[in-house]
Design an enzyme around this catalytic site. Structure first.
Site, PDB file in Angstrom:
ATOM      1  N   ASP A  96      60.179  44.894   8.842  1.00 39.61           N
ATOM      2  CA  ASP A  96      59.086  44.331   7.795  1.00 39.61           C
ATOM      3  C   ASP A  96      59.772  44.272   6.415  1.00 39.61           C
ATOM      4  O   ASP A  96      61.040  44.601   6.428  1.00 39.61           O
ATOM      5  CB  ASP A  96      58.036  45.302   7.898  1.00 39.61           C
TER       6      ASP A  96
HETATM    7  C1  GLC Z   1      54.210  42.262   4.531  1.00 38.12           C
HETATM    8  C2  GLC Z   1      53.801  43.008   5.592  1.00 38.12           C
HETATM    9  C3  GLC Z   1      53.954  42.155   6.878  1.00 38.12           C
HETATM   10  C4  GLC Z   1      54.381  40.882   6.549  1.00 38.12           C
HETATM   11  C5  GLC Z   1      55.662  40.810   5.789  1.00 38.12           C
HETATM   12  C6  GLC Z   1      56.082  39.448   5.373  1.00 38.12           C
HETATM   13  O1  GLC Z   1      54.872  43.492   3.756  1.00 38.12           O
HETATM   14  O2  GLC Z   1      53.848  44.440   6.077  1.00 38.12           O
HETATM   15  O3  GLC Z   1      52.873  42.450   7.761  1.00 38.12           O
HETATM   16  O4  GLC Z   1      54.451  40.094   7.716  1.00 38.12           O
HETATM   17  O5  GLC Z   1      55.606  41.494   4.565  1.00 38.12           O
HETATM   18  O6  GLC Z   1      55.203  38.722   4.552  1.00 38.12           O
END
Ligand code: GLC
Length: 741
Positions: free
Chosen positions: A262
């Site tokens: 993430d």
């Molecule tokens: C965010 C979220 C995740 C998302 C990623 C990219 O922090 O936790 O669900 O896909 O970043 O935006």
């Protein structure tokens, strides 16, 4: 590209090139429009590393992706195309209800159609990977990301996971679908106290039984990617949890796709207290099996040194790089780096009438009728209606995570009702969504100027208030559209007060004082506490963030074009203090009902009810469907038998009614105590007016097993109770035995 050619390519790549394939950056690094949320910080990554980056986050649009692809491929020594990945959580341009509302449809087939559409639109804009479905089971609406989840139940989330992955990947071979990246692995929804990014801690029995099934369903449905969680599970950050990523995901489940972190979660391993520095983070994450480091400097800056000083074998880099190259090859990017995208095609595909019609249908099926005193709904259409409230003419109906959608495309409740009611409809804002400037400022997305636009000055507020009372006085029915600000829910939207804002409740109290019938429409990304408004309203509709066509869907239900069929995908508490509150709870030795103890010494609160305000699976419809007795083909089964269940439904109304028949069970006595009820199957059926229908279920006996604290599935003989009904509380019951062999 042939496999041996791909092998030759890998063999010919330099170490920096291979590492580049394991790095993902967002648009601002490529002079492209960037809409990624999260800590935007300069990462200390070299221009060479940026030029070798293998995938890009949240840059979409045929023009932007083609331009960036040309730019990046020109810089890459082997001209390897980049992968475009984006947050397409519940729609791309045509926005469907938030996943908590999609869960409330209890209609996986319908949701699959929605995700197919989302995949078509996202692919046409040059995107290949969607960071969805998010299927984190969540028991606590203080957590803002309940918005993104299908809800509190492992089975409902698992069925939705299968539908969403299948929908996304249906048209992938035609370059009109999306690679599905299920998230957040694992058990992010278990964060303690519903506080964002907090730790999750649970027994293996609880993890395997209540949190892992939706991710496994996504893997079994063929999702090609998995995103690791920002949180820790039992003290280990998901992003570097070797047991979770290697033993469970790869060895037990057979996942062989790409693992992505993430946002900056590799970088955060030091903050978690899991790694001593970035070098340690890189080693631990890669060793755990993480392939792509999203938006962090760690892989880009540390992997080469680790290989060169012998701490990490280059073969580990090759394995990760191979999985990324394989995915690009499977998508045909080496032959067509633009993934078939063209600006002409893109213009034609978004928000077409058929897509809007589907969004309207899905939204209508997501709406949950929570209260309907004296059947005041549906309206006949002849009434004079005073439409009041901050969501009455608000276009922000798509919620915080529809980052590629546009609220301007939405149809408001007012626009929808005006079409039908004409002169019989009056409208006034009545009050704001929130008048708490400090809270709005704290959401981090609203400038002071934007806040002055959403919070009326006192004089205007008073004018709206007075106008609301005047309009209500002159009307037969009030429709009061309220709820939480769209930026309150979603990521980093944890809150401890789930009540409607005071200004909204105060106006409701004044409207109630006029003695008019009131229909409250609640727009929220989570269960709110509505216990202080039930006695001030006649009807309550939970509308979630209903998406682009949400206004029309709400009007369709209010005016009786469709009978509501939504059923809650998450428990609505009586008060926040009960949280976490969910239906599949354990009995305790002193349950409030049926305990050998009475009065004080039972499992309860002295200052609040134990029961929720509205239970999981609950929802009203315009047709009152009657459930007959449960019929079991046999009530003594061996472990390899199938429990055959049937129940007769009667629809004595004039309505065509979609009805979700829910089947729960309880294992009377087990070596690990089992919940008082656990959903084991469900079917959404259509009942014609004045009809009867027998609904049947065939449930293999093995489905009644549970997980022990070694993560093993156990089926123990004994007495079981089966429950069938319209929700998790109002059920018919029967008993059956599973025999010892
Ligand atoms: C965010 C979220 C995740 C998302 C990623 C990219 O922090 O936790 O669900 O896909 O970043 O935006």
């Amino acid at each position: 590209m042939q496999q041996e050619k791909l092998r030759e390519l890998l063999a010919d790549m330099s170490l920096p090139e291979k590492i580049g394939q394991l790095v993902q950056l967002s648009g601002e690094f490529f002079q492209s429009k960037d809409i990624s949320y999260g800590p935007i910080q300069k990462l200390g990554i070299s221009q060479e590393a940026i030029d070798l980056t293998g995938s890009v986050l949240n840059v979409t649009g045929a023009h932007a992706t083609k331009q960036l692809q040309e730019q990046q491929m020109a810089k890459q020594p082997h001209h390897i195309p980049v992968l475009f990945m984006a947050d397409v959580i519940y729609g791309f341009k045509t926005i469907f209800p938030i996943p908590l509302g999609l869960g409330a449809t209890w209609d996986p087939e319908l949701v699959q159609q929605a995700f197919r559409i989302a995949g078509n639109e996202a692919a046409a804009s040059g995107n290949q990977v969607s960071f969805a479905p998010m299927v984190d089971v969540t028991h606590d609406p203080r957590w803002g990301r309940t918005l993104e989840s299908p809800g509190e139940d492992a089975l409902l989330n698992a069925r939705m996971a299968t539908a969403m992955v299948t929908g996304f990947q249906t048209d992938l071979a035609e370059k009109a679908g999306q690679v599905s990246c299920v998230k957040h692995f694992a058990a992010y929804g278990g964060v303690e106290a519903g506080r964002e990014y907090n730790s999750a801690d649970m027994s293996l029995s609880n993890l395997y039984q209540n949190y892992l099934p939706p991710y496994k369903a996504a893997v079994d449905a063929g999702c090609e990617m998995v995103m690791t969680s920002l949180s820790t599970l039992n003290g280990v950050p998901g992003t570097a949890d070797k047991w979770l990523l290697q033993d469970v995901l790869k060895k037990q489940w057979g996942f062989d796709g790409v693992l992505i972190s993430d946002y900056a979660s590799v970088y955060e391993l030091v903050k978690h207290g899991y790694a001593t520095d970035d070098r340690d983070s890189a080693l631990k994450a890669l060793d755990a099996g993480l392939d792509i480091d999203m938006k962090s400097p760690v892989y880009a800056n540390e992997l080469q040194g680790l290989v060169e000083d012998g701490s990490l074998s280059e073969d580990r880099i090759d394995q990760a790089c191979w999985r990324v190259l394989q995915l690009k090859n499977k998508l045909g990017l080496f032959e067509d780096p633009y993934f078939g995208t063209s600006e002409e095609a893109e213009k034609k595909i978004n928000l077409t009438a058929d897509k809007r019609a589907l969004a309207r249908k899905v939204a209508a099926e997501s709406l949950v009728l929570l209260q309907n005193k004296n059947d005041i709904l549906p309206l006949t259409g002849a009434e004079k209606v005073a439409l009041i409230g901050p969501y009455a003419d608000e276009k922000s109906l798509i919620g915080m995570w529809a980052v590629h959608g546009d609220p301007a495309d939405c149809v408001t409740i007012k626009e929808a009702l005006q079409e039908e009611l004409g002169e019989r409809l009056t409208y006034t804002r009545g009050t704001d969504i929130s008048r708490d400037k400090e809270k709005l400022r704290g959401l981090g997305f609203l400038t002071d100027e934007m806040i002055t636009q959403v919070v009326s000055d006192d004089e205007t507020e008073q004018k709206h208030h007075d106008e609301a009372l005047k309009n209500a006085q002159a009307a037969d029915v009030v429709i009061y559209a309220v709820g939480e600000h769209s930026f309150e829910a979603g990521e980093a939207g944890s809150k401890t007060n789930l009540h409607l804002p005071d200004n909204q409740v105060n106006l409701l109290n004044d409207l109630h004082g006029l003695g008019k019938k009131i229909v409250l429409v609640n727009i929220s990304g989570r269960p709110l506490v509505l216990s202080n408004v039930t006695d001030k309203t006649d009807a309550i509709i939970q509308a979630w963030f209903p998406g682009t066509e949400g206004g029309l869907a709400i009007a369709d239900v209010i005016l009786g074009k469709v009978s509501p069929s939504g059923r809650l995908s998450m428990t609505f508490p009586y008060t926040e203090g009960q949280e976490p509150l969910y239906y599949a709870h354990l009995s305790t030795g002193r349950p409030q009902d049926g305990s050998q103890h009475v009065g004080r010494f039972v499992s309860r609160y002295i200052d609040a009810p134990t029961a929720p305000l509205y239970a999981f699976g609950y929802g009203l419809s315009y047709a009152q469907v009657e459930y007959g007795k449960i019929k079991l083909e046999k009530d003594k089964l061996s472990a390899n038998d199938t429990l055959k269940v049937s129940i007769e439904l009667t629809n004595a109304s004039n309505w065509q009614q979609k009805e979700t028949v829910q089947v729960y069970f309880h294992d009377d006595a087990a070596s690990i105590v089992q919940p008082v009820k656990r959903l084991i199957d469900f079917k959404k059926v259509v009942l014609a007016p004045h009809s009867k229908q027998i609904v049947t279920f065939a449930i293999p006996a093995m489905y009644f097993s549970f997980y022990d604290n070694q993560g093993e599935s156990i089926l123990e003989p004994g007495t079981f109770h089966l429950f069938v009904g319209a929700n998790s509380q109002d059920v018919a019951s029967a008993t059956f035995e599973i025999l010892d062999k």
